[in-house]
Design an enzyme around this catalytic site. Structure first.
Site: not given
Length: 503
Positions: A173, A292
């Protein structure tokens, strides 16, 4: 219209059902590792301190590749802390979750746990606060059989054979301002490209995942993918997608349609990747690692997370969402979306597995139990084999504030021609009326029903808890095949799976 009509045509192949689609995610976060998979002294603990009741549930869940050790955790992680004699491992402050990491469970121990769970290791490297050299060192430690200092260190630490990790994530991320080492797409893309090239010089056979956006709602979404892939296109195999969903302000209708956002997210990333490839004149195709995804009530994070400079607990209770029946229906629809894009989604990781926004919950010294979301994953992982097949659907519509008009019924099928087996996965997003569903299965030949499963509760808010761990469970769904037409009735807010086989 209170009826939906579907057709299963085995020629409408989307792509193969790759086992990595049913991956998981274990992060050093909250009680996931400590008090979750690992609890020495528990009545069910084995000789290494791993809870065998949790292992049984993980095996039942059917997870394939498991991404580790983060997540936000990895951007402050020094992998060297997690190997070697336990008594010499340092205690570190984890800035991502404001906790103390004891490093009692590290790379070797987790690999042992994976061997017992029957899952493969997917490693993330720290490109937040570290860089190319540290990533190459970890790869050498993990994958080189012998003959170097780092390979010998692994052997001395008790692992003669290499870990042979096949899939590696280049950070986590990195588009997110919350991430340690957050940087621009150009800066991250250049670093990821250098790291990918260096890792491939050491082990050309590995697969690499570059960070895409941590959500389709990010202000840099789209442009982030374009810039990062312009740097890394020739050096990586997949780009990541992350998506979490929750009900906002009582808008259940939009929540039930969350998979519409997943569909659009995947298709936008695919279009961007293909644009970059076309601009480069490349015949290579970049796939997606949806590493995710889940239902996650993020609004609860601020009240749970420690913040004080003198408060760094070990394994605090963080992100322990208790999932309802409606959460499980949404969860099942997200699995349908992943299967419906099996041509480009090469890997996916349910975030996470135990205690932390998880399908499995534990109590220290006490039981482990299945949350409502456990069941769609376990059933889909077991029944979905062969090829994913697109359903032709004529369905009533429902109105949503967030996504507009959407079909009440969503679904996907799988078909294994060699085994003569098929499966159909359905969701009714409607909140008021049951739906009579007719499915034309004549294209599959003369088939019979093997098993049926319906996940529904008259109380959509019903949950499985420590006090009542079996409140919500799948039950058989009345179904029949007549003249090549499979007929079922789906109650409102329901997910279903049906397994068929050729007579």
């Amino acid at each position: 219209m209170t009826a939906a009509r579907l057709t299963v045509d085995p020629r409408s192949v989307i792509g193969p059902v790759r086992r990595r689609l049913f991956g998981g995610f274990v992060e050093h976060l909250g009680r996931h590792v400590y008090d979750g998979i690992y609890e020495p002294g528990h009545p069910a603990a084995d000789e290494q301190g791993f809870r065998t009741d949790v292992l049984d549930l993980v095996r039942e869940l059917g997870v394939s590749t498991i991404r580790y050790p983060g997540g936000n955790f990895v951007s402050g992680f020094r992998w060297e802390d997690s190997v070697g004699p336990r008594e010499q491992r340092p205690r570190r402050l984890d800035l991502a979750w404001h906790s103390t990491e004891t490093n009692e469970i590290g790379l070797h121990e987790f690999a042992d746990w994976l061997d017992k769970a029957g899952s493969d290791l997917m490693l993330a490297v720290n490109l937040g606060t570290r860089g190319t050299l540290e990533a190459i060192d970890l790869l050498e430690y993990a994958n080189v059989p012998a003959g170097s200092t780092l390979a010998q260190q692994r052997i001395d630490n008790g692992r003669t054979e290499p870990f042979d990790v096949r899939v590696w994530c280049l950070g986590n991320e990195m588009d997110g301002p919350w991430q340690l080492g957050h940087r621009s797409a150009a800066d991250y893309g250049a670093l990821a490209a250098r790291t990918a090239k260096g890792m491939r010089q050491l082990d050309p056979s590995i697969e690499l995942v570059v960070c895409g956006s941590s959500g389709a709602q990010m202000p840099t979404f789209g442009e982030w993918e374009r810039v990062v892939l312009e740097h890394t296109y020739d050096d990586v195999d997949m780009i990541s997608c992350h998506a979490y969903y929750q009900e906002h302000d009582g808008d259940t209708a939009s929540f039930l349609a969350s998979a519409v956002d997943t569909d659009r997210f995947i298709e936008a990333v695919v279009a961007t990747a293909d644009h970059v490839g076309a601009a480069k004149g490349s015949a290579k195709r970049i796939d997606i690692s949806f590493d995710e995804w889940n239902v996650w009530y993020m609004d609860r994070v601020a009240s749970e997370k420690p913040t004080a400079i003198d408060d760094w607990p070990v394994a605090p209770r963080l992100l322990e969402d208790m999932y309802s029946a409606v959460d499980a229906v949404v969860f099942g629809s997200l699995l349908i979306s992943l299967l419906a894009h099996a041509d480009r989604v090469a890997s996916a990781s349910l975030a996470q597995l135990v205690n932390v926004i998880a399908p499995i919950m534990t109590e220290p010294g006490g039981p482990a139990w299945r949350q409502t979301t456990f069941f769609p994953f376990a059933l889909t992982s077991r029944l979905a084999t062969g090829d994913a097949v697109r359903l032709h659907i004529a369905s009533p519509s429902v109105e949503t504030a967030r996504y507009g008009t959407v079909p009440a019924v969503a679904g996907v099928a799988t078909h294994d021609a060699d085994a003569g087996t098929s499966a159909v996965f359905l969701v009714n997003r409607g909140m008021a009326e049951p739906l009579d569903v007719e499915i034309d299965v004549r294209g599959l030949g003369d088939v019979e029903i093997v098993e049926t499963h319906l996940l529904h509760d008259d109380d959509p808010a019903a949950r499985n808890t420590l006090a009542d761990p079996d409140r919500v469970r799948p039950r058989p769904l009345d179904a029949r095949v007549e003249g090549g037409i499979l007929r079922v009735t789906l109650p409102p807010v329901a997910w279903a799976a049906l397994a068929l086989r050729r007579r």
